[in-house]
Structures are given as structure tokens and as C-alpha cells.
Write a protein that holds these residues in place. Structure first.
Motif, short mmCIF file in Angstrom:
data_model
loop_
_atom_site.label_atom_id
_atom_site.label_comp_id
_atom_site.label_asym_id
_atom_site.label_seq_id
_atom_site.Cartn_x
_atom_site.Cartn_y
_atom_site.Cartn_z
N MET A 1 22.92 37.44 31.96
CA MET A 1 23.58 38.44 31.12
C MET A 1 23.10 39.85 31.49
N LEU A 2 21.78 40.01 31.65
CA LEU A 2 21.23 41.32 32.02
C LEU A 2 21.74 41.76 33.38
N ILE A 3 21.77 40.82 34.34
CA ILE A 3 22.26 41.14 35.68
C ILE A 3 23.74 41.54 35.63
N SER A 4 24.53 40.82 34.83
CA SER A 4 25.97 41.06 34.76
C SER A 4 26.31 42.42 34.18
N LEU A 5 25.46 42.96 33.34
CA LEU A 5 25.74 44.26 32.72
C LEU A 5 25.85 45.36 33.77
N PHE A 6 25.26 45.14 34.95
CA PHE A 6 25.28 46.16 36.00
C PHE A 6 26.18 45.76 37.17
N ASP A 7 26.97 44.72 36.96
CA ASP A 7 27.89 44.21 37.98
C ASP A 7 29.27 44.81 37.72
#
Length: 296
Positions: free
Chosen positions: A132-138
Motif C-alpha cells: 500500500m505504501l509503495i503504491s501511493l507513489f506509483d
């Protein structure tokens, strides 16, 4: 120091957001999907101890199964079908920024409200939190797309989060091995014998009749110690070369699929497959494209 410099240079040179993240997220979602579709609500949700409510929602009011009506199994089934549809949407992959949040919410809800959970559900919750944290910057529209993220700050943040998760996965296997070595059954090589004879996690009767001859042989000891060694090798892989990681990856997959076959830990093994794909193959597509510079 030179190797560390080149590793950092190569990571910042490329985007951390690749279809590998889509594979990992989808495999975890598939595990949850499998659990919900192949098991009835009567199996997954049962009153615990002396409680009368089907689901104990104390301090869990915001979870998916508690935020909606949950007085009867009919109500719980409606929520379950909604969650199943959401998991299919997560696998399809559009809007990973929003789907990452939804995926963590579902994994958190399953872990905290289902009566029957295994270690895979807890690992899925932790993995979806980091994803989820990674996806926020994708900034991709779909997690299956290969389009690179052009925002330099997002690359730095993405690689930082990926590295942090890899460190946690590495520690997970180290902690598992060290904890096992504190148990005399693991040290003397008999632990697998007891696991395979356990009433809950032991071999199914057809497999037991097929392999019972081997349970009294040194093979059990080799499997027991081999599991410890392999877990330590998985931990050490974070410091190793790509070629070494590739070998350990296939051995680790074999180990977890054996767990699924012999001990019935299917959903756990599927989640751990996603963990291993992330841990060992997060850079693979970039290596194949030749975007990694070799250390001279």
C-alpha cells in the motif's frame, strides 16, 4: 563499498514500479480469494468460546465484516461477496494507488475477524501494508503496465520502501530459523516427524499410508535440518549475488509447496510464494532489459 555504490546507482537509475509488484499483489489477493470462495461463512466465522455473536467486533468496528451488518450468516455472506468482487478488481490492477489501500483493508479485516486463520493471513496483512505504501507513489494507471515512473523523488521513496520490506522478509526467515533452533526437536532432527503425525497439520491419510515408511528413517532428519539451512540461506540471500539468489529462490518455492502438499497449508504457501517473488525477483525485469550496470 564499491559494490554498494553501484547497487544504489542502479536502483536510482530505474523505476521501482514494475509488473512484478502486480504479480505479488495479485498472488496475495488470489490467496484471500481462494480462502473466501472455497470455504463457507459458517466455517470461516464462528462464535469463539462462550460468545454468542458470530463475529466479535470489539475494537474492530471499522473492519469490513464489522462495519456492515453481521448478525446472521446471510448478512456475512453479502459482505463476503463484496470482498470477493474487490479482490478481483485488485487482481485486474487498475488504480493501484487506491487498490493498494483497499487490499490492505481487506487483509486487515480478514486477519482480525475470521475465526480460522493461519500464519499466511498475518503475512498477507503485513505485505499488503508495505505494498500500500509503495503504491501511493506509483503513478501507473495499472500495476501490469511497464511504464516507468518519471518522478525522481518517487523512485527514491519507492526503492527505500522496497528495501525496507526486503530487510523485514530477510529477518522473518532468520527469526524463524533461530526460533526453531531453540527447540530440541529441531536440533535432533525429529521435528518434521512430529509435524507430519500431528492431528491438525499432519499428513492426510492417503499420503501418510504412502510415506509412512520414511518417517522412521534418517530422511526425516535430513528434511528437518534442510529446512533450517534453507531458511538461513534465504536470510543470507539479501547479501548475495543474483545467481545465488536464483538457486535459493527455486529451493524455497519447493519447500513451501511441500508444506502445501503434505501439511495442507495451501493459502499460507501461496502467500509465501508472493513474498519470495518480491524478495528475489523485484529487480528481474530491469536486469533482463540490461539496465543494470555491471560492477567492473
Amino acid at each position: 563499498m564499491k559494490k554498494i555504490y553501484y547497487d544504489l546507482y542502479n536502483k536510482l537509475k530505474i523505476s521501482p514500479y514494475s509488473p512484478i509488484l502486480g504479480v505479488v499483489r495479485s498472488v496475495i489477493a488470489f490467496s484471500l480469494l481462494l480462502t473466501l470462495t472455497l470455504n463457507s461463512s459458517n466455517t470461516l466465522f464462528k462464535p469463539i468460546s462462550q460468545e454468542t455473536d458470530i463475529i466479535n467486533c470489539n475494537y474492530k468496528e471499522f473492519t469490513a465484516f464489522c462495519s456492515m451488518n453481521h448478525d446472521t450468516y446471510f448478512d456475512i455472506n453479502i459482505t463476503k461477496y463484496v470482498v470477493i468482487i474487490c479482490l478481483i478488481m485488485i487482481i485486474i490492477g487498475y488504480l493501484p494507488q487506491l487498490m493498494g489501500i483497499l487490499h490492505f483493508y481487506i487483509a486487515y479485516s480478514v486477519q482480525n475477524t475470521m475465526s480460522i486463520v493461519d500464519g499466511g493471513d498475518q503475512v498477507a496483512m503485513v505485505m499488503t501494508f508495505w505494498l500500500m505504501l509503495i503504491s501511493l507513489f506509483d503513478n501507473r494507471i495499472n500495476h501490469w503496465h511497464k511504464k516507468s515512473n518519471r518522478w525522481e523523488n518517487n523512485k527514491v521513496i519507492g526503492w527505500g520502501l522496497i528495501t525496507a520490506l526486503n530487510v523485514q522478509i530477510s529477518y522473518l526467515y532468520l527469526n524463524s530459523a533461530v526460533t526453531k533452533m531453540k527447540n530440541k526437536e529441531w536440533l535432533d532432527g525429529s521435528a518434521v516427524y512430529y509435524y507430519l503425525n500431528d492431528n491438525l497439520y499432519g499428513l492426510p491419510r492417503p499420503l501418510y499410508n504412502l510415506f509412512d515408511f520414511a518417517l522412521e528413517t534418517p530422511i526425516v532428519g535430513l528434511i528437518t535440518w534442510g529446512t533450517l539451512i534453507l531458511q538461513l540461506l534465504i536470510f543470507a540471500s539479501i547479501f548475495s549475488s543474483y545467481r545465488f539468489k536464483k538457486i535459493v529462490f527455486y529451493l524455497a518455492i519447493f519447500m513451501h509447496e511441500i508444506f502445501a502438499l503434505f501439511m495442507g497449508l495451501v493459502s499460507f504457501s501461496i502467500v509465501m510464494l508472493a513474498v519470495l517473488i518480491f524478495y528475489f525477483h523485484i529487480y528481474d525485469d530491469k536486469r533482463k532489459e540490461g539496465k543494470y550496470e555491471k560492477l567492473s
